[in-house]
Write an enzyme that holds these catalytic residues in place. Structure first.
Site, mmCIF file in Angstrom:
data_model
loop_
_atom_site.group_PDB
_atom_site.id
_atom_site.type_symbol
_atom_site.label_atom_id
_atom_site.label_comp_id
_atom_site.label_asym_id
_atom_site.label_seq_id
_atom_site.Cartn_x
_atom_site.Cartn_y
_atom_site.Cartn_z
ATOM 1 N N HIS A 471 0.836 -1.200 0.000
ATOM 2 C CA HIS A 471 0.000 0.000 0.000
ATOM 3 C C HIS A 471 0.880 1.264 0.000
ATOM 4 C CE1 HIS A 471 -3.701 2.296 1.314
ATOM 5 N NE2 HIS A 471 -2.748 3.139 1.706
ATOM 6 N N GLU A 472 1.809 1.325 0.922
ATOM 7 C CA GLU A 472 2.673 2.513 1.007
ATOM 8 C C GLU A 472 3.562 2.619 -0.221
ATOM 9 O OE1 GLU A 472 1.822 4.679 3.012
ATOM 10 O OE2 GLU A 472 0.597 3.398 4.289
ATOM 11 N N HIS A 475 1.620 4.445 -2.816
ATOM 12 C CA HIS A 475 1.699 5.906 -2.645
ATOM 13 C C HIS A 475 3.049 6.402 -3.148
ATOM 14 C CE1 HIS A 475 -2.008 6.626 -0.538
ATOM 15 N NE2 HIS A 475 -1.709 5.841 0.481
ATOM 16 N N HIS A 478 3.247 6.640 -6.881
ATOM 17 C CA HIS A 478 2.476 7.796 -7.360
ATOM 18 C C HIS A 478 3.386 9.034 -7.353
ATOM 19 C CE1 HIS A 478 -1.853 9.689 -7.115
ATOM 20 N NE2 HIS A 478 -1.332 9.803 -8.304
HETATM 21 ZN ZN LIG Z 1 -3.060 5.162 1.962
#
Ligand SMILES: [Zn+2]
Length: 684
Positions: A471-472, A475, A478
């Protein structure tokens, strides 16, 4: 100054080898003074309202401050020793004041507006145009365009709202703290695991009372409701919890903690704020910077999802009721049985050992597995790199193109430490932008709180922790794989709220791919990959009660949206009437009449989620639907789809509206079907 301050060294990577707490005050003080001087100069009459002279110069001129304060904030989060905490807290009010000034500086607003009206606007890049439009929008929402005689009233509304929000949270906290259940007979605690009993024992000892003390705080309340066999105990706790900060006499409340009047006043003021800004209701104000266009669109989205999820929620509920009746002898099921019976049902039907699973997720395999996913999806290489770091545990990596060109770099700080704040998060050290000398490459921090290796063996992670890491990393990608050339919309900057979690949740999907798991697991002693039988159990448990959980989130989301677009706080109807109506439509577990959920709904009354709670579901829909494009191609690493995902979504940052990004990638509007399917709710 003759001595150099390493916090003011912006030549390349942050100087974590040299930066000390005593550098903070002089560096930040100087940068704030520079920033104010710059703003004075740029808002003066002699500065032409052009991109290069004004907006570009402002962004460029404030970047050093942003980077230096970013480093200070980062060190405060990962190295929270007294000296760093003090250095950070000493400057925090100064920094907040600076940002407040920036947001209220009407001379800046005038320059942005002049820039917008200038005929040269149409010749600016898409990114530059977007930044100017965002600035003007934010100033407008802050009341900058109101007639002078209305501004004091607007300011007064803002101040009262912020006081009411704070008071809402305080009342809830006071009520939460006021109740305790002390148990002196251990037999009453049958069913509770040792950790929950030990924690309650400790709370009792601290309070100087005999026995075990339970409170309404989550770490105490949660396990009790989940495990305690004693039904009366659960019922008492449930009632105390459900009536916090309400007008109901529950034996411990005080009338002044009642959040009821506050909710009414907050809704009145938000409606007035919206009217002054020229909107029909507050939901329209909230949605303006978001991805959704209108409250009607959000309500239609939520309603559609509710219609599709409800049959599955009803099935979950029926299974729960049958299990309670047949296996536990509970014929008159009550809301305070829900968590308890669910836990028993989970154990009976879907149990597997988290500890067993953990043995397979060894750190070197997991990290290599993550990098392989990134490399396969985005045709890049991830390599170990060198940099000054803030702790010996920290690793540093670089992402390169196949030709060996640098794309970006990131720090990875995986282990928990006493001086590190909890949770997991991605932060940016530097953003991508075009400079006179070429492209400045982005740098990210990935921070987690996993257990470090012990006894010479590699660290092992739970499956949830592996999902957190992915998940991190999402990010991070991105931020790192952006092609943005202007700071204001590069990477995660300027991305609408509902789309921020798209790249992160997207990456989580790879933690459920059998082939990926095969490649990134190796048992800590045997070296064997994850067995299929264990995987099947994990997968079955993944969607346990997903129908019920979905309609619960939808209930909160619809309630929030209706309150802020349809409800009139001065009519005869009440906040409780609204939630009752919503429940009739979507809920399967109806709480008792005295349940006062709205009085503790901090997200929308005490925090920033007003008319925005739906964004949780919306973001899940986007990420599931994006991943479904790979499923449709029959390959989670399909190179064509991967390239399109990178081109149309990941690399775009905030330079284009998120809905346009999505449509360019998917060729259509987002659909909730993939999320429903991934959650085991296949629309018939
Ligand atoms: Zn998040």
């Amino acid at each position: 100054m003759t001595t150099t301050n390493p916090l003011l060294d912006f030549t390349d990577l942050p100087r974590f080898d040299l930066i000390q707490p005593e550098h903070v005050k002089p560096a930040i003080t100087q940068l704030l003074a520079d920033g104010r001087a710059l703003i004075d100069r740029l808002t003066g009459e002699s500065t032409p309202a052009t991109w290069a002279d004004f907006a570009g110069a402002l962004s460029e001129g404030l970047e050093p401050f942003g980077r230096a304060w970013g480093v200070v904030g980062h060190l405060h989060s990962v190295n929270d020793v007294p000296a760093w905490r003090e250095a950070y807290n000493e400057m925090l009010p100064e920094v907040s004041r600076f940002y407040t000034e920036l947001g209220q500086n009407l001379k800046l607003f005038d320059k942005y507006r002049a820039l917008f009206k200038n005929e040269a606007f149409s010749r600016l890049t898409v990114e530059q145009q977007k930044i100017i439009e965002n600035e003007i929008r934010d100033f407008r929402l802050g009341g900058a365009e109101l007639p002078e005689d209305q501004k004091p009233r607007f300011q007064a509304i803002m101040e009262e709202l912020s006081q009411l929000s704070a008071k809402f949270s305080e009342n809830l906290l006071d009520a939460t703290n006021a109740f305790a259940e002390v148990v002196t007979d251990e037999a009453v605690l049958a069913g509770l695991p040792d950790y929950a009993k030990d924690a309650a024992r400790e709370v009792a000892q601290k309070a100087g009372v005999e026995g075990w003390k339970f409170t309404l705080h989550a770490p105490s309340y949660g396990p009790l409701m989940q495990y305690a066999d004693n039904r009366e105990l659960r019922a008492r706790m449930y009632r105390a919890y459900a009536t916090r900060a309400a007008e109901i006499d529950n034996g411990y409340s005080k009338p002044e903690w009642d959040n009821g009047p506050l909710m009414k006043r907050i809704l009145e003021l938000r409606a007035e704020d919206a009217r002054m800004l020229g909107f029909a209701n507050f939901a329209e104000v909230s949605l303006l910077p978001k991805m959704a266009d209108t409250p009607e669109q959000v309500l239609a989205f939520l309603g559609d999802m509710a219609k599709k999820a409800k049959p599955f929620a009803e099935k979950d509920m029926a299974e729960l009721l049958a299990f309670a009746r047949d296996e536990l002898g509970i014929a008159d099921f009550q809301p305070w049985d829900a968590a308890y019976v669910s836990e028993k049902l989970l154990q009976a039907r879907y149990a597997f050992s988290e500890q067993e699973v953990k043995q397979y997720f060894t750190e070197p395999k997991v990290v290599a597995g993550l990098f392989k996913v990134i490399e396969s999806l985005f045709t890049v290489k991830v390599k170990e790199d060198k940099a000054p770091v803030w702790h010996e545990d920290v690793r540093f990596y670089r992402i390169e193109t196949p030709a060996g060109d640098l794309v970006g770099q990131f720090y990875m700080d995986l282990y928990a430490r006493e001086t590190k704040r909890g949770g997991a998060w991605m932060d940016e050290a530097r953003s991508r932008k075009r400079t006179a000398g070429g492209i400045q490459k982005p740098i990210a921090y990935l921070n987690c709180n996993f257990a470090r290796p012990v006894g010479g063996k590699p660290a092992t992670f739970t499956h949830d922790e592996v999902i957190t890491l992915f998940h991190e990393a999402g990010h991070g990608l991105h931020h790192l794989l952006t092609r943005g050339e202007e700071l204001g919309v590069s990477g995660i900057h300027g991305v609408e709220w509902e789309a921020v979690e798209l790249p992160s949740q997207f990456m989580e999907n790879y933690c459920w791919e059998w082939d990926v798991l095969q490649g990134m697991t190796a048992h800590v002693t045997t070296g064997e990959p994850l067995p299929r039988t264990l995987y099947d159990k994990m997968f079955a448990a993944k969607n346990f009660q997903s129908g019920m959980m979905t309609v619960r989130q939808l209930e909160f989301s619809i309630f929030d949206m209706r309150l802020h677009c349809e409800f009139d706080p001065n009519s005869a109807s009440t906040v409780m009437d609204v939630i009752r109506e919503v429940r009739e439509e979507v809920a399967v577990l109806i709480p008792p009449e005295w349940h006062r959920f709205p009085n503790s709904f901090s997200h929308i009354f005490g925090g920033g989620y007003a008319a925005g709670y739906y964004s949780y579901k919306w973001a899940e829909v986007l990420s599931a639907d994006a991943y479904a494009a790979f499923e449709e191609a029959g390959n989670p690493f399909d190179p064509v789809v991967g390239q399109r995902y990178l081109d149309e979504i990941l690399s775009k940052g905030g330079s284009r509206p998120a809905l346009e990004n999505f449509k360019a990638f998917r060729g259509r509007e987002p659909s909730p079907d993939a999320l429903l399917r991934h959650s085991g709710m296949i629309a018939a």
